[in-house]
Motif scaffolding. Structure first.
Motif, PDB file in Angstrom:
ATOM      1  N   GLU A 173      12.819  17.043  21.045  1.00 21.27           N
ATOM      2  CA  GLU A 173      11.842  17.336  22.097  1.00 21.27           C
ATOM      3  C   GLU A 173      10.967  16.127  22.394  1.00 21.27           C
ATOM      4  N   GLU A 174      10.554  15.471  21.316  1.00 21.63           N
ATOM      5  CA  GLU A 174       9.687  14.311  21.484  1.00 21.63           C
ATOM      6  C   GLU A 174      10.431  13.199  22.222  1.00 21.63           C
ATOM      7  N   LYS A 175      11.691  13.032  21.895  1.00 21.41           N
ATOM      8  CA  LYS A 175      12.493  12.016  22.591  1.00 21.41           C
ATOM      9  C   LYS A 175      12.607  12.364  24.070  1.00 21.41           C
ATOM     10  N   ALA A 176      12.843  13.653  24.342  1.00 24.24           N
ATOM     11  CA  ALA A 176      12.984  14.094  25.735  1.00 24.24           C
ATOM     12  C   ALA A 176      11.675  13.868  26.498  1.00 24.24           C
ATOM     13  N   ARG A 177      10.581  14.139  25.827  1.00 22.77           N
ATOM     14  CA  ARG A 177       9.262  13.918  26.452  1.00 22.77           C
ATOM     15  C   ARG A 177       9.055  12.454  26.781  1.00 22.77           C
ATOM     16  N   GLN A 178       9.405  11.608  25.842  1.00 17.81           N
ATOM     17  CA  GLN A 178       9.214  10.177  26.064  1.00 17.81           C
ATOM     18  C   GLN A 178      10.104   9.663  27.187  1.00 17.81           C
ATOM     19  N   ARG A 179      11.320  10.227  27.241  1.00 17.16           N
ATOM     20  CA  ARG A 179      12.232   9.827  28.313  1.00 17.16           C
ATOM     21  C   ARG A 179      11.667  10.242  29.666  1.00 17.16           C
ATOM     22  N   LEU A 180      11.155  11.469  29.710  1.00 20.36           N
ATOM     23  CA  LEU A 180      10.586  11.992  30.947  1.00 20.36           C
ATOM     24  C   LEU A 180       9.367  11.172  31.372  1.00 20.36           C
ATOM     25  N   ALA A 181       8.499  10.859  30.421  1.00 22.14           N
ATOM     26  CA  ALA A 181       7.312  10.055  30.728  1.00 22.14           C
ATOM     27  C   ALA A 181       7.727   8.702  31.290  1.00 22.14           C
ATOM     28  N   LEU A 214      -2.805   8.351  37.104  1.00 18.13           N
ATOM     29  CA  LEU A 214      -1.802   9.414  37.122  1.00 18.13           C
ATOM     30  C   LEU A 214      -1.850  10.181  35.811  1.00 18.13           C
ATOM     31  N   ARG A 215      -1.866  11.501  35.937  1.00 24.20           N
ATOM     32  CA  ARG A 215      -1.731  12.357  34.759  1.00 24.20           C
ATOM     33  C   ARG A 215      -0.617  13.338  35.027  1.00 24.20           C
ATOM     34  N   ALA A 216       0.301  13.441  34.112  1.00 25.12           N
ATOM     35  CA  ALA A 216       1.365  14.435  34.229  1.00 25.12           C
ATOM     36  C   ALA A 216       1.197  15.419  33.084  1.00 25.12           C
ATOM     37  N   LEU A 217       1.048  16.683  33.445  1.00 26.39           N
ATOM     38  CA  LEU A 217       0.884  17.742  32.443  1.00 26.39           C
ATOM     39  C   LEU A 217       2.153  18.560  32.435  1.00 26.39           C
ATOM     40  N   ARG A 240       1.055  -4.369  40.245  1.00 23.92           N
ATOM     41  CA  ARG A 240       0.860  -5.717  39.698  1.00 23.92           C
ATOM     42  C   ARG A 240       0.621  -5.627  38.191  1.00 23.92           C
ATOM     43  N   ALA A 241      -0.032  -4.527  37.782  1.00 22.57           N
ATOM     44  CA  ALA A 241      -0.254  -4.289  36.352  1.00 22.57           C
ATOM     45  C   ALA A 241      -0.308  -2.784  36.145  1.00 22.57           C
ATOM     46  N   SER A 242       0.006  -2.328  34.948  1.00 22.95           N
ATOM     47  CA  SER A 242      -0.094  -0.895  34.655  1.00 22.95           C
ATOM     48  C   SER A 242      -0.385  -0.711  33.175  1.00 22.95           C
ATOM     49  N   THR A 243      -1.010   0.417  32.853  1.00 23.15           N
ATOM     50  CA  THR A 243      -1.374   0.712  31.469  1.00 23.15           C
ATOM     51  C   THR A 243      -1.131   2.184  31.200  1.00 23.15           C
ATOM     52  N   ARG A 244      -0.596   2.496  30.041  1.00 26.30           N
ATOM     53  CA  ARG A 244      -0.457   3.900  29.633  1.00 26.30           C
ATOM     54  C   ARG A 244      -1.498   4.204  28.561  1.00 26.30           C
ATOM     55  N   PHE A 245      -2.056   5.412  28.622  1.00 23.99           N
ATOM     56  CA  PHE A 245      -3.079   5.818  27.663  1.00 23.99           C
ATOM     57  C   PHE A 245      -2.657   7.054  26.901  1.00 23.99           C
ATOM     58  N   GLY A 246      -3.542   7.429  25.977  1.00 20.97           N
ATOM     59  CA  GLY A 246      -3.502   8.771  25.393  1.00 20.97           C
ATOM     60  C   GLY A 246      -2.302   9.070  24.537  1.00 20.97           C
ATOM     61  N   GLY A 247      -2.072   8.272  23.488  1.00 19.17           N
ATOM     62  CA  GLY A 247      -0.952   8.516  22.596  1.00 19.17           C
ATOM     63  C   GLY A 247      -0.986   9.908  21.986  1.00 19.17           C
ATOM     64  N   ALA A 248      -2.183  10.371  21.628  1.00 21.55           N
ATOM     65  CA  ALA A 248      -2.299  11.654  20.939  1.00 21.55           C
ATOM     66  C   ALA A 248      -2.586  12.802  21.912  1.00 21.55           C
ATOM     67  N   SER A 249      -2.648  12.493  23.187  1.00 19.35           N
ATOM     68  CA  SER A 249      -2.989  13.516  24.164  1.00 19.35           C
ATOM     69  C   SER A 249      -1.815  14.447  24.410  1.00 19.35           C
ATOM     70  N   PRO A 250      -2.078  15.723  24.681  1.00 18.76           N
ATOM     71  CA  PRO A 250      -0.974  16.641  25.008  1.00 18.76           C
ATOM     72  C   PRO A 250      -0.357  16.337  26.379  1.00 18.76           C
ATOM     73  N   ASP A 251      -1.047  15.544  27.186  1.00 23.95           N
ATOM     74  CA  ASP A 251      -0.484  15.195  28.488  1.00 23.95           C
ATOM     75  C   ASP A 251       0.812  14.408  28.290  1.00 23.95           C
ATOM     76  N   LEU A 252       1.758  14.667  29.168  1.00 22.76           N
ATOM     77  CA  LEU A 252       3.030  13.954  29.115  1.00 22.76           C
ATOM     78  C   LEU A 252       2.822  12.469  29.406  1.00 22.76           C
ATOM     79  N   LEU A 253       1.970  12.202  30.397  1.00 24.90           N
ATOM     80  CA  LEU A 253       1.716  10.805  30.767  1.00 24.90           C
ATOM     81  C   LEU A 253       0.300  10.671  31.311  1.00 24.90           C
ATOM     82  N   GLN A 254      -0.400   9.674  30.819  1.00 22.26           N
ATOM     83  CA  GLN A 254      -1.702   9.272  31.370  1.00 22.26           C
ATOM     84  C   GLN A 254      -1.582   7.790  31.617  1.00 22.26           C
ATOM     85  N   ALA A 255      -1.766   7.386  32.871  1.00 21.16           N
ATOM     86  CA  ALA A 255      -1.564   5.968  33.156  1.00 21.16           C
ATOM     87  C   ALA A 255      -2.439   5.517  34.304  1.00 21.16           C
ATOM     88  N   ALA A 256      -2.595   4.216  34.415  1.00  9.97           N
ATOM     89  CA  ALA A 256      -3.313   3.626  35.540  1.00  9.97           C
ATOM     90  C   ALA A 256      -2.468   2.494  36.098  1.00  9.97           C
TER      91      ALA A 256
END
Lengths: 71, 220
Positions: free
Chosen positions: B138-146, B110-113, B158-174
């Motif tokens: 803004e950063e707090k709001a972004r994190q809440r939204l993600a 999943l990628r949320a832009l 069963r398992a999940s992972t978030r990626f891309g701390g420095a990415s402009p994407d709101l959320l990158q996950a598997a």
């Protein structure tokens, strides 16, 4: 964003996700990761090749549908 | 050289008419009770598009025919059977754990832009302190939204992972989703898309569990 822009974006994200999985994820059975794979540039080289090939494929498909003729 | 595609469980038969990298026919090898799918290949130093797609294709085909598949990362070739067997032996217990984790599951990405960045539209010249406050909010709001996007999907996984701390994407996950929960996962993605029409949410998959294949090693 238009529907076709959305489609293009989804397509590109799918490719990015594919290449990222094959080159960066997956289990590494060998004791050490080969340097070539640890090299970040390689991911983008592979991705660029893949994206350009898909772009070519899409173009040829568009041409085919535009002329209404099969290959 | 030997190219490894992955470790499989309960593979009835090799996918017919599917060849590996460099057109090499697929082979099955058993090491320490683990079944490996490999093919012979030439040594190379670059990554070609054809080789990457071949690898991905073989793994997908194995996924369709096996009880569980642990996809191997592309890029390492083994000189011979002995080197492969030795490598697998040292990792046997991690590989067995990995197979247990991914069994019966499919992976989704999943990628949320986010559409706009409010900070870029701030009129005038705010003071440094105001600017920092705004950015922080803004950063707090972004994190809440993600988290709002990630949490319900992670709950179905069963398992999940978030990626891309420095990415402009709101959320990158598997997400590693049990097959029986795939429909519910799809419904949840559609609900999130409808609830957040201002975001571009791209869900990809089902993938073979590449992202979770290494979890047996304690690596996300």
């Amino acid at each position: 964003m238009s529907m076709s822009e959305q489609q293009t974006l989804k397509h590109q994200v799918t490719l990015l996700e594919l290449v990222d999985r094959v080159l960066n994820r997956g289990v590494v059975v060998s004791g050490d990761i080969t340097l070539s794979v640890a090299d970040v540039d390689l991911v983008y080289v592979g991705l660029r090749v893949l994206l350009s090939s898909v772009a070519t494929l899409e173009e040829s498909r568009e041409r085919i549908s535009a002329t209404g003729a099969g290959p | 050289m030997i190219h490894l595609y992955g470790v499989v469980e309960e593979l009835a038969e090799l996918p017919p008419a599917v060849v590996g990298v460099d057109e090499g026919p697929l082979e099955r090898h058993r090491v320490e009770g683990l079944e490996l799918i490999v093919s012979r290949t030439v040594e190379r130093n670059d990554v070609t598009q054809a080789a990457v797609l071949s690898h991905a294709n073989v793994v997908e085909e194995l996924m369709a025919r096996s009880g569980a598949v642990l996809p191997a990362r592309f890029g390492h070739t083994f000189t011979d059977e002995q080197e492969l067997a030795a490598a697998v032996k040292t990792k046997a217990s991690e590989l067995a754990r990995g197979l247990k984790l991914v069994r019966g599951c499919l992976e989704f990405g999943l990628r949320a832009l986010s559409g706009d960045r409010a900070s870029q539209n701030t009129p005038g010249e705010p003071s440094g302190r105001d600017y920092m406050r705004t950015r922080l909010a803004e950063e707090k709001a972004r994190q809440r939204l993600a988290e709002e996007l990630h949490e319900p999907l992670a709950r179905l996984s069963r398992a999940s992972t978030r990626f891309g701390g420095a990415s402009p994407d709101l959320l990158q996950a598997a997400y590693l989703v049990p097959r029986r929960d795939v429909a519910a996962f799809g419904d949840e993605v559609r609900r999130l898309e409808a609830a957040h029409a201002d975001l571009t949410i791209v869900c990809t998959g089902p993938w073979p569990p590449y992202t979770f294949a290494a979890n047996g090693e304690g690596e996300a």
